[in-house]
Write an enzyme that holds these catalytic residues in place. Structure first.
Site, PDB file in Angstrom:
ATOM      1  CG  HIS A  69      58.787  40.264 102.664  1.00 48.71           C
ATOM      2  ND1 HIS A  69      57.696  40.774 101.993  1.00 48.71           N
ATOM      3  CD2 HIS A  69      58.457  40.251 103.977  1.00 48.71           C
ATOM      4  CE1 HIS A  69      56.754  41.077 102.871  1.00 48.71           C
ATOM      5  NE2 HIS A  69      57.185  40.759 104.084  1.00 48.71           N
ATOM      6  CG  HIS A 153      54.743  33.831 106.698  1.00 48.00           C
ATOM      7  ND1 HIS A 153      54.922  34.355 107.964  1.00 48.00           N
ATOM      8  CD2 HIS A 153      54.215  34.836 105.951  1.00 48.00           C
ATOM      9  CE1 HIS A 153      54.493  35.605 107.972  1.00 48.00           C
ATOM     10  NE2 HIS A 153      54.068  35.932 106.761  1.00 48.00           N
TER      11      HIS A 153
HETATM   12  O1  ACK Z   1      53.430  39.029 104.906  1.00 51.11           O
HETATM   13  P1  ACK Z   1      54.110  39.607 106.058  1.00 51.11           P
HETATM   14  O2  ACK Z   1      55.051  38.798 106.854  1.00 51.11           O
HETATM   15  O3  ACK Z   1      53.053  40.303 107.031  1.00 51.11           O
HETATM   16  O4  ACK Z   1      54.851  40.932 105.604  1.00 51.11           O
HETATM   17  C1  ACK Z   1      54.109  42.065 105.929  1.00 51.11           C
HETATM   18  C2  ACK Z   1      55.021  43.168 106.428  1.00 51.11           C
HETATM   19  O5  ACK Z   1      55.018  43.072 107.826  1.00 51.11           O
HETATM   20  C3  ACK Z   1      54.566  44.558 106.009  1.00 51.11           C
HETATM   21  O6  ACK Z   1      53.252  44.754 106.363  1.00 51.11           O
HETATM   22  C4  ACK Z   1      54.188  42.028 108.261  1.00 51.11           C
HETATM   23  N1  ACK Z   1      53.471  42.485 109.442  1.00 51.11           N
HETATM   24  C5  ACK Z   1      52.529  43.460 109.519  1.00 51.11           C
HETATM   25  N2  ACK Z   1      52.148  43.628 110.787  1.00 51.11           N
HETATM   26  C6  ACK Z   1      52.850  42.752 111.548  1.00 51.11           C
HETATM   27  C7  ACK Z   1      52.905  42.446 112.926  1.00 51.11           C
HETATM   28  N3  ACK Z   1      52.154  43.091 113.827  1.00 51.11           N
HETATM   29  N4  ACK Z   1      53.743  41.478 113.339  1.00 51.11           N
HETATM   30  C8  ACK Z   1      54.514  40.822 112.464  1.00 51.11           C
HETATM   31  N5  ACK Z   1      54.523  41.061 111.148  1.00 51.11           N
HETATM   32  C9  ACK Z   1      53.701  42.021 110.688  1.00 51.11           C
HETATM   33  C10 ACK Z   1      53.273  41.707 107.111  1.00 51.11           C
END
Ligand code: ACK
Length: 221
Positions: A69, A153
């Site tokens: 995703h 990303h």
């Molecule tokens: O790979 P990602 O974009 O990085 O997808 C996962 C999703 O949320 C579930 O964990 C993203 N994620 C985790 N913490 C944060 C944060 N503080 N800010 C933005 N995205 C986050 C993580």
């Protein structure tokens, strides 16, 4: 039930449709396999191993992190400031459940993560949080000076003990170095041109961006 009355999710984002999940995982594995055999990559293996003359199998190095995703708003069930406002944004409510075409324009690896860069359209940027790049500033100081959407990303895998949030930071870091003009000679490959950005950071800019259908929705664990 209006969205403001339901519990906020862990995050909002675009979820690659099941049929393309498999395809992108294969593309990612092919990329890692190719990278692993390149002399240029072998020359910098120490970035990954910390020791000279140690081998690394990139296909085993990164662990899968679940459904592919592209996160828009991380909410942590409402604990993140601004997540309620995001959920109430009419653009978000109108788009919820719709399928979009995401354009993957580059693949990148670092000793921490492997991911795909997503190049958002103007329409898709309406769903992008205003402060997504600024929020990364504590990790990547130059992040706030990069264009909106730079952090977008798809995480394809993380090294042992690394959280997926790292993928967006790694991407922003590479884009900041790119903006500074800090790059070596590109290596022309079948899929596109590969550039080394020091400290184990590599980015392959695709000759032909990969278009993937993805549903704008949210995730509750
Ligand atoms: O790979 P990602 O974009 O990085 O997808 C996962 C999703 O949320 C579930 O964990 C993203 N994620 C985790 N913490 C944060 C944060 N503080 N800010 C933005 N995205 C986050 C993580």
């Amino acid at each position: 039930v209006p969205l403001e009355e339901v519990a906020l999710p862990l995050y909002f984002g675009w979820f690659l449709l099941p049929a393309v999940q498999e395809k992108i995982r294969c593309t990612s594995m092919d990329f890692l396999k190719t990278l692993d055999t390149l002399e240029a990559f072998k020359k910098h293996l120490i970035d990954f191993t910390g020791k000279p003359d140690q081998e690394v199998d990139l296909e085993q190095y990164y662990k899968s992190t679940g459904m592919l995703h592209c996160t828009t708003q991380f909410c942590n069930y409402g604990k993140v400031e601004g997540s309620k406002e995001y959920a109430q944004n009419p653009a978000v409510q109108n788009a919820y459940g719709s399928v979009f075409e995401l354009s993957l324009t580059a693949l990148f690896v670092t000793p921490r993560t492997v991911g795909a860069r997503v190049d958002l359209t103007e329409e898709q940027l309406l769903l992008w949080p205003a402060d997504a790049e600024k929020e990364a500033e504590s990790v990547v100081p130059a992040a706030a000076s990069l264009p909106r959407g730079s952090r977008a990303h798809v995480t394809l895998g993380c090294a042992e003990g690394v959280e997926p949030v790292q993928t967006g930071f790694d991407l922003l870091q590479i884009l900041a170095l790119q903006k500074d003009g800090q790059q070596g000679e590109p290596l022309e490959m079948e899929l596109g041109s590969l550039i080394y950005y020091s400290e184990g950071r590599w980015m392959l800019t695709l000759r032909e961006p990969i278009s993937v259908p993805a549903c704008f929705s949210s995730f509750y664990a």
